[in-house]
Design an enzyme around this catalytic site. Structure first.
Site, short mmCIF file in Angstrom:
data_model
loop_
_atom_site.label_atom_id
_atom_site.label_comp_id
_atom_site.label_asym_id
_atom_site.label_seq_id
_atom_site.Cartn_x
_atom_site.Cartn_y
_atom_site.Cartn_z
CG ASP A 1 -17.38 -32.88 26.19
OD1 ASP A 1 -17.61 -31.67 26.02
OD2 ASP A 1 -16.90 -33.61 25.30
CG HIS B 1 -11.26 -50.83 44.57
ND1 HIS B 1 -10.99 -51.90 45.40
CD2 HIS B 1 -12.16 -50.07 45.23
CE1 HIS B 1 -11.71 -51.79 46.50
NE2 HIS B 1 -12.43 -50.69 46.43
CB SER C 1 -21.72 -59.12 50.38
OG SER C 1 -20.38 -59.05 50.80
N GLY C 2 -19.93 -60.11 47.69
CA GLY C 2 -19.04 -61.22 47.34
C GLY C 2 -19.56 -62.18 46.30
CE1 TYR D 1 -22.52 -36.48 22.40
CE2 TYR D 1 -23.84 -37.55 24.09
CZ TYR D 1 -22.86 -37.61 23.14
OH TYR D 1 -22.21 -38.79 22.91
CG HIS E 1 -11.21 -46.91 49.30
ND1 HIS E 1 -11.96 -46.89 50.45
CD2 HIS E 1 -11.76 -47.86 48.52
CE1 HIS E 1 -12.92 -47.80 50.35
NE2 HIS E 1 -12.81 -48.40 49.20
#
Lengths: 224, 224, 224, 224
Positions: free
Chosen positions: C126, C103, C51-52, C218, C164
């Site tokens: 695709d 985000h 976290s952070g 592919y 969000h």
């Protein structure tokens, strides 16, 4: 805008080289579009980017040095095809020591429409002291580009050219570089604002306040 | 927002230097626009970017150190012309330890229109805890900028200033840097959303939930 | 989407680290927003960003390793606060081996409006094989985020979450990284197209042709 | 557009590699999307990016070398799945020596709408000599893509393909790279202008003046 210290030709060459590299690194030019020049008025010489060369491979020695009629006096490469426009402007505007021409995207989006950029922002007041005008479309024959730019050039050290691109000016190539970078920056913010709503131009007396402060109290007196 | 550990002046200098370099590298400032500062309240000193210097050439020793009246006490360069605004804000907001001023493009596009940025996104709730307000236009005389910012400053650690730019705040320069970067990031997403349709602000109780979680459970207790 | 080779925990750790670094370098995350994880289903372990923490300072050893209930079993740092959402999704979708949450600006501009991204482009066909759906807004309590994502998750290895951000998935963290990057890329092109006019979605049978070719012919059979 | 000097296969390989690296560094491709190729018509060989490989890890030796029917003659990796389109175009257009396919964002935003890009700018006149046309949507079966591109290909060394992406051409891979980069650049400026107002295309005789100057007086005769 004339600078007080007269740099040597080699100092000018370095500054023109830095301005050419700078417009490339700042994303103002793509492939070979655009060019920066500087003038040594005492020696009657202009230094400019050679035509069609990669910015990131350019060395100071690659720059073309010409006299004021555009005859090459140093350098193995042909100067930019835009050299006549630079020479025309230098001849008519003795305070200008550096010129930059780009097709930077946001500035040119205004030029595509023949639109000037009003002083919507304090940053425009600070740096340009007025709206950034747009000269009407001209073709590339003779001195048409130079004439259109000079006729349009007022307080702001930048001019848009309709359906074409932008010219930025300064007392030195470095100052012209700053004007070219700030032009694209304020053009971007103004473009974004115009998509969201209707910005209003600052009134002329407000523009003068910002310009006045910026050009009297800003920066360092001794060279950093 | 006050930090618990009091850093040494040299630690603060380094953090202010990193914040100035950081806003340049994050693309929030162009040429010399914008500045970051930090305050050492115990010693009564403020450290700020010198006026008109290239960010990428700035070394920690180049920063200007002033007292709370803006008198230079260390450093050979004049402080930013925006120093009075920083001092005004530090004096009225004792929880603020770092201030950043930019004209970052997306945030300033809202400011160009005098528009605040509503809490359209959970990221705005997380980081700002409220909409990001826009102070009305003021000129650059006296404390007009500082007054406008302080009057407008609420829960969110950022304020837009109409037709001008943005201020971001934190308990430290590093926290102010994060607020400045996140401001531009959410301004960009909100701008893009407003071009596609009509986003709706999160209701205040939803904003509180995100802000609460982010400011209680997020991050590391020991310093990474 | 399950991969055939089971990597060692250290290989998975490296891949999760590369995915976290990758979303930062690709500009999908800002400051500390977003996170990448991977699951080792044989050992019952999940590796996720702490976290952070700054992405560019993150080393593989800094990643948090937890069991499937989210209890930390390795690493000195607290895992991302979004870990419960990752665990919820891993539990309900056994084919998923890597999850990325961002985000990113263009994807989130659609999410801000609760809009899915139709298959306007062959690149969407695709990579995603269908439109990229948008789950309705949920708060951050309990498993609300995980539930909303799982309920919405169909053919496409990505889901938007209203107001969000975005989640992207793959059989491995590397595959989830590709989905996260391609999501932002197609979101940008679709956004730009929607500003110019009214693009039309490819009909489902055309989408199937592109998806089919991309997922059969592919890439390389042997590992490059 | 045919180049006068015939490079060795190794020179061509290097140029194709530089073009592939170049489109990645210029941001025209994302993950593995897009590809660059070159043809050695004397030897009857085509060099192209291998399928699904990371651009930044690609070495010249990784490129696939095939004959004109697409049979691999050198290289351990499968060629791009788009090879048949390249071969189709090379066969019908003997002046083309390099082909680049991308989904670059701004160009593809026009393609998403099936819109060509008129010669709004002198830069389009300079580089493309005409509007950049958009071929109608086709699926990926057989030679549909190649046929659509060839049918649409006129004066401009680039073609958009509806709901898909862009193809750019040159007498060499390097020239095709320049066309691909300039296509995205002018597409961006035109997109920005179209959001602000209604740009007008340059009349054909004005386009000819710019194109004529650019293709006669521009650049260096000796190789820089």
């Amino acid at each position: 805008m004339e600078s007080l210290q007269v740099p040597s030709l080699e100092q000018l060459r370095r500054e023109v080289w830095e301005a050419n590299l700078g417009i490339f690194r700042a994303g103002l030019v793509t492939m070979h579009s655009g060019n920066a020049s500087g003038i040594d008025r005492r020696r009657g010489l202009v230094i400019i980017k050679p035509s069609g060369m990669d910015y990131e491979k350019l060395r100071p020695a690659d720059l073309a040095v010409t006299d004021l009629e555009g005859r090459r006096v140093q350098g193995r490469w042909k100067p930019s095809v835009d050299l006549p426009h630079h020479l025309y402007i230098y001849e008519r505007r003795p305070a200008i020591g550096g010129i930059i021409h780009t097709h930077s995207n946001y500035a040119t989006s205004f030029a595509a429409l023949g639109r000037s950029i009003p002083a919507y922002l304090t940053a425009i007041a600070d740096e340009f002291g007025d709206e950034i005008p747009c000269a009407p479309y001209v073709d590339n024959a003779g001195d048409h580009v130079g004439e259109a730019v000079v006729k349009c050039l007022g307080q702001a050290p930048a001019v848009l050219l309709a359906q074409h691109g932008a010219f930025a000016f300064g007392s030195t190539p470095r100052a012209a570089f700053k004007a070219a970078v700030m032009l694209e920056d304020v053009a971007k913010t103004c473009h974004l604002a115009l998509l969201l709503g209707k910005p209003r131009a600052l009134p002329p007396n407000e523009v003068r306040k910002w310009y006045g402060r910026y050009h009297t109290t800003y920066g360092q007196r001794k060279k950093p």
